[in-house]
Design a protein around this motif. Structure first.
Motif, PDB file in Angstrom:
ATOM      1  N   ALA A   1       0.677  -1.097   0.078  1.00 50.24           N
ATOM      2  CA  ALA A   1      -0.213   0.108   0.063  1.00 50.24           C
ATOM      3  C   ALA A   1       0.603   1.176  -0.094  1.00 50.24           C
ATOM      4  CB  ALA A   1      -1.145  -0.033   1.303  1.00 50.24           C
ATOM      5  N   ARG A   2       1.958   1.351   0.893  1.00 46.15           N
ATOM      6  CA  ARG A   2       3.000   2.429   1.007  1.00 46.15           C
ATOM      7  C   ARG A   2       3.612   2.713  -0.491  1.00 46.15           C
ATOM      8  NH1 ARG A   2       5.764   1.466   6.890  1.00 46.15           N
ATOM      9  NH2 ARG A   2       4.163   2.573   7.856  1.00 46.15           N
ATOM     10  N   ASP A   3       4.029   1.597  -1.191  1.00 43.74           N
ATOM     11  CA  ASP A   3       4.511   1.817  -2.207  1.00 43.74           C
ATOM     12  C   ASP A   3       3.536   2.203  -3.615  1.00 43.74           C
ATOM     13  OD1 ASP A   3       6.804   0.799  -1.397  1.00 43.74           O
ATOM     14  OD2 ASP A   3       6.777  -1.027  -2.298  1.00 43.74           O
ATOM     15  N   GLY A   4       2.368   1.947  -3.547  1.00 45.17           N
ATOM     16  CA  GLY A   4       1.251   1.827  -4.483  1.00 45.17           C
ATOM     17  C   GLY A   4       0.884   3.426  -4.257  1.00 45.17           C
ATOM     18  N   THR A   5       0.567   3.948  -3.357  1.00 46.33           N
ATOM     19  CA  THR A   5      -0.069   5.387  -2.987  1.00 46.33           C
ATOM     20  C   THR A   5       1.104   6.460  -3.058  1.00 46.33           C
ATOM     21  OG1 THR A   5      -0.035   5.037  -0.484  1.00 46.33           O
ATOM     22  CG2 THR A   5      -1.971   4.463  -1.724  1.00 46.33           C
ATOM     23  N   ALA A   6       2.381   6.017  -3.295  1.00 46.08           N
ATOM     24  CA  ALA A   6       3.253   7.160  -3.419  1.00 46.08           C
ATOM     25  C   ALA A   6       3.014   7.761  -5.005  1.00 46.08           C
ATOM     26  CB  ALA A   6       4.898   6.529  -3.419  1.00 46.08           C
ATOM     27  N   GLY A   7       3.390   9.064  -4.725  1.00 46.09           N
ATOM     28  CA  GLY A   7       2.933   9.919  -5.984  1.00 46.09           C
ATOM     29  C   GLY A   7       1.520   9.828  -6.402  1.00 46.09           C
ATOM     30  N   ASP A   8       1.105   9.744  -7.549  1.00 44.90           N
ATOM     31  CA  ASP A   8      -0.293   9.842  -7.905  1.00 44.90           C
ATOM     32  C   ASP A   8      -0.917   8.307  -7.814  1.00 44.90           C
ATOM     33  OD1 ASP A   8       0.669   8.562 -10.163  1.00 44.90           O
ATOM     34  OD2 ASP A   8       0.201  10.185 -11.476  1.00 44.90           O
ATOM     35  N   GLY A   9      -0.137   7.481  -7.423  1.00 46.24           N
ATOM     36  CA  GLY A   9      -0.642   5.952  -7.457  1.00 46.24           C
ATOM     37  C   GLY A   9      -1.125   5.291  -8.671  1.00 46.24           C
TER      38      GLY A   9
ATOM     39  N   VAL B   1      -3.570   0.814 -10.611  1.00 48.16           N
ATOM     40  CA  VAL B   1      -4.299   2.037  -9.743  1.00 48.16           C
ATOM     41  C   VAL B   1      -4.319   1.680  -8.714  1.00 48.16           C
ATOM     42  CG1 VAL B   1      -6.048   3.417  -9.768  1.00 48.16           C
ATOM     43  CG2 VAL B   1      -5.484   2.696 -12.169  1.00 48.16           C
ATOM     44  N   HIS B   2      -3.808   2.689  -7.631  1.00 47.50           N
ATOM     45  CA  HIS B   2      -3.804   2.229  -6.107  1.00 47.50           C
ATOM     46  C   HIS B   2      -4.701   3.576  -5.311  1.00 47.50           C
ATOM     47  CE1 HIS B   2      -0.290  -0.468  -6.172  1.00 47.50           C
ATOM     48  NE2 HIS B   2      -0.210   0.066  -7.272  1.00 47.50           N
ATOM     49  N   GLY B   3      -4.859   4.757  -5.730  1.00 46.12           N
ATOM     50  CA  GLY B   3      -5.450   5.671  -4.970  1.00 46.12           C
ATOM     51  C   GLY B   3      -7.013   5.331  -4.714  1.00 46.12           C
ATOM     52  N   HIS B   4      -7.640   5.745  -3.605  1.00 46.29           N
ATOM     53  CA  HIS B   4      -8.934   5.435  -3.274  1.00 46.29           C
ATOM     54  C   HIS B   4      -9.886   5.953  -4.479  1.00 46.29           C
ATOM     55  CE1 HIS B   4     -12.808   5.530  -1.421  1.00 46.29           C
ATOM     56  NE2 HIS B   4     -12.382   4.652  -0.236  1.00 46.29           N
ATOM     57  N   ALA B   5      -9.748   7.524  -4.698  1.00 44.77           N
ATOM     58  CA  ALA B   5     -10.548   8.095  -5.834  1.00 44.77           C
ATOM     59  C   ALA B   5     -10.481   7.171  -7.201  1.00 44.77           C
ATOM     60  CB  ALA B   5     -10.092   9.551  -5.825  1.00 44.77           C
TER      61      ALA B   5
ATOM     62  N   LEU C   1      -6.677  -3.141  -1.874  1.00 46.00           N
ATOM     63  CA  LEU C   1      -5.579  -3.232  -0.786  1.00 46.00           C
ATOM     64  C   LEU C   1      -5.099  -1.908  -0.780  1.00 46.00           C
ATOM     65  CD1 LEU C   1      -2.473  -3.562  -0.750  1.00 46.00           C
ATOM     66  CD2 LEU C   1      -3.029  -5.526  -1.968  1.00 46.00           C
ATOM     67  N   SER C   2      -4.688  -1.212  -1.742  1.00 46.94           N
ATOM     68  CA  SER C   2      -4.086   0.112  -1.444  1.00 46.94           C
ATOM     69  C   SER C   2      -5.024   1.296  -1.176  1.00 46.94           C
ATOM     70  CB  SER C   2      -3.099   0.605  -2.655  1.00 46.94           C
ATOM     71  OG  SER C   2      -2.122  -0.413  -2.917  1.00 46.94           O
ATOM     72  N   ALA C   3      -6.086   1.299  -2.213  1.00 49.81           N
ATOM     73  CA  ALA C   3      -6.945   2.239  -1.769  1.00 49.81           C
ATOM     74  C   ALA C   3      -7.604   2.190  -0.387  1.00 49.81           C
ATOM     75  CB  ALA C   3      -8.216   1.801  -2.884  1.00 49.81           C
ATOM     76  N   ASN C   4      -7.793   1.058   0.099  1.00 50.94           N
ATOM     77  CA  ASN C   4      -8.272   0.792   1.698  1.00 50.94           C
ATOM     78  C   ASN C   4      -7.151   1.502   2.664  1.00 50.94           C
ATOM     79  OD1 ASN C   4     -10.372  -0.555   0.682  1.00 50.94           O
ATOM     80  ND2 ASN C   4     -10.097  -2.471   1.381  1.00 50.94           N
ATOM     81  N   ARG C   5      -6.016   1.865   2.116  1.00 50.17           N
ATOM     82  CA  ARG C   5      -5.173   2.377   2.903  1.00 50.17           C
ATOM     83  C   ARG C   5      -4.472   3.696   2.424  1.00 50.17           C
ATOM     84  NH1 ARG C   5      -1.303  -1.990   6.428  1.00 50.17           N
ATOM     85  NH2 ARG C   5      -2.994  -3.536   6.293  1.00 50.17           N
ATOM     86  N   ASP C   6      -5.330   4.394   1.762  1.00 49.60           N
ATOM     87  CA  ASP C   6      -5.252   5.690   0.956  1.00 49.60           C
ATOM     88  C   ASP C   6      -5.058   6.784   2.259  1.00 49.60           C
ATOM     89  OD1 ASP C   6      -4.787   8.215  -0.147  1.00 49.60           O
ATOM     90  OD2 ASP C   6      -5.972   7.652  -1.887  1.00 49.60           O
ATOM     91  N   PRO C   7      -3.929   7.470   2.538  1.00 53.20           N
ATOM     92  CA  PRO C   7      -3.933   8.256   3.777  1.00 53.20           C
ATOM     93  C   PRO C   7      -4.779   9.715   3.465  1.00 53.20           C
ATOM     94  CG  PRO C   7      -1.785   8.638   2.377  1.00 53.20           C
ATOM     95  CD  PRO C   7      -2.690   7.171   1.864  1.00 53.20           C
TER      96      PRO C   7
END
Length: 389
Positions: A17-25, A37-41, A306-312
């Motif tokens: 999740a940390r790697d995925g949401t770095a930058g624009d995801g 695609v990692h970001g929640h939106a 899994l990354s979207a669920n941990r989007d800060p």
């Protein structure tokens, strides 16, 4: 060591999740041949806009589909509206809150039976994770639960037959056997229901005329395969992940033991923290854009739940396991047209099982045995045991 394996799983989810949401995801991953695609939106966009991001891999993938024979590609999860809506409505009434409520006493009785005479090491998957959802979905569909071992074997062979895994001769042989055996079994079930209708989901499908004509035998097989496989796999994984989370967080387990009203909120946080499915695929129907990235027609897009669920940007302290988190807008059951049909059922099954496990295992939970296997989008737990008092 079991504790090390649990730590490995938790670490893998956190670091991914940390790697995925770095930058624009959003990035193209060459080994996968896909945009990830990692970001929640952004994940929510992919899951919601079916006109641009299709579930129909066979129709829209610009690349060859090595698992094109998998019956899951002919089911609801691989279908777009409007046909998806038509077929989903056929079985939707079997999954309404009222229909699920009527099943709860039976589910509770099944859990009590499965936990009877537990002594020493408790096999979470074999004694509970497989049989509970198999018996539940079998009752819902109107098929015999006495084929449990076959359902498990068929499900595992079919779900594992995708992508590069299709090149494995052993997996290919297991898939072909599973598809043939499950198809033969379901055709027998259809014949029994035609002779003696029971008013269940299969009878509804047999009588349906969504396009002015009956569903073909192959469509019926694909439809029921999806319900059996998904109804078993997602709930099993949710149960396993709940045990892992509570064993790794004794404080949360103690609070839950003191107040059973916290069970539903705990299940929701497990769904966010360790989702049953790490990611899901879509395919672009034409030129598309995500977060400023131009994506060509026919491209595979992996929405990393899994990354979207941990989007800060959405979740405070996203890597902390916080039962009762409010709001908890996780995407573990999808979003939009393909929101999981059995979400309400899975939540109830998990909650009932957790309450029973709290009674049966009054001490802090200790994972005594674990074996894991990596998949393209996460870690599968292949074996899990709790130490009984």
């Amino acid at each position: 060591m079991a504790d090390d394996a649990v730590g490995e799983i938790l670490d893998w989810y956190r670091e991914t999740a940390r790697d995925g949401t770095a930058g624009d995801g959003v990035r193209f991953v060459e080994p996968l041949g896909a945009w990830v695609v990692h970001g929640h939106a952004e994940v929510r966009q992919v899951l919601t806009d079916h006109s641009v991001f299709s579930s129909d891999e066979l129709r829209y993938s610009a690349r060859p589909v090595p698992h094109r024979d998998n019956p899951l590609l002919g089911g609801l999860s691989a279908m777009d509206p409007p046909r998806h809506h038509v077929l989903r409505r056929l079985v939707g009434r079997a999954f309404t809150p009222r229909a699920i409520q009527a099943l709860l006493p039976s589910i509770a009785g099944t859990v009590r039976t499965l936990l009877t005479d537990v002594d020493g090491e408790f096999d979470v998957i074999g004694r509970l994770g497989h049989p509970l959802p198999v018996r539940t979905i079998a009752a819902l569909l109107g098929v015999r639960a006495d084929r449990q071992a076959d359902f498990v074997r068929w499900s595992e062979a079919i779900t594992s037959f995708a992508g590069s895994f299709t090149e494995d001769p052993a997996r290919r042989a297991a898939f072909r056997t599973a598809r043939a055996e499950l198809g033969e079994y379901l055709r027998e079930v259809f014949a029994e229901h035609r002779a003696r209708p029971r008013g269940d989901v299969i009878d509804t499908l047999l009588a349906a005329e969504p396009d002015g004509g009956r569903l073909s035998e192959e469509e019926l097989v694909d439809f029921c395969t999806l319900l059996l496989v998904n109804g078993h796999e997602s709930t099993r994984t949710l149960l396993v992940n709940t045990v892992l989370c509570l064993a790794a967080h004794p404080g949360a387990l103690a609070r839950l033991r003191a107040d059973r009203a916290l069970v539903p909120g705990t299940v929701e946080e497990v769904l966010r923290f360790l989702p049953p499915v790490g990611g899901t695929d879509r395919f672009t129907t034409g030129p598309a854009g995500i977060a400023g990235h131009a994506i060509d027609t026919g491209r595979r897009v992996v929405a990393m739940v899994l990354s979207a669920n941990r989007d800060p940007r959405v979740f405070a302290e996203p890597h902390e396991f916080r039962p009762g988190r409010t709001p908890n807008e996780h995407l573990s059951f999808g979003h939009g047209a393909h929101f999981c049909l059995g979400a309400h059922l899975a939540r109830h099954e998990a909650a009932i099982a957790v309450r029973a496990l709290l009674d049966r295992f009054p001490a802090p939970w200790s994972v005594s045995r674990i074996m894991t296997g990596r998949t393209p989008v996460g870690i599968d737990v292949l074996d899990l045991a709790l130490a009984a008092p």
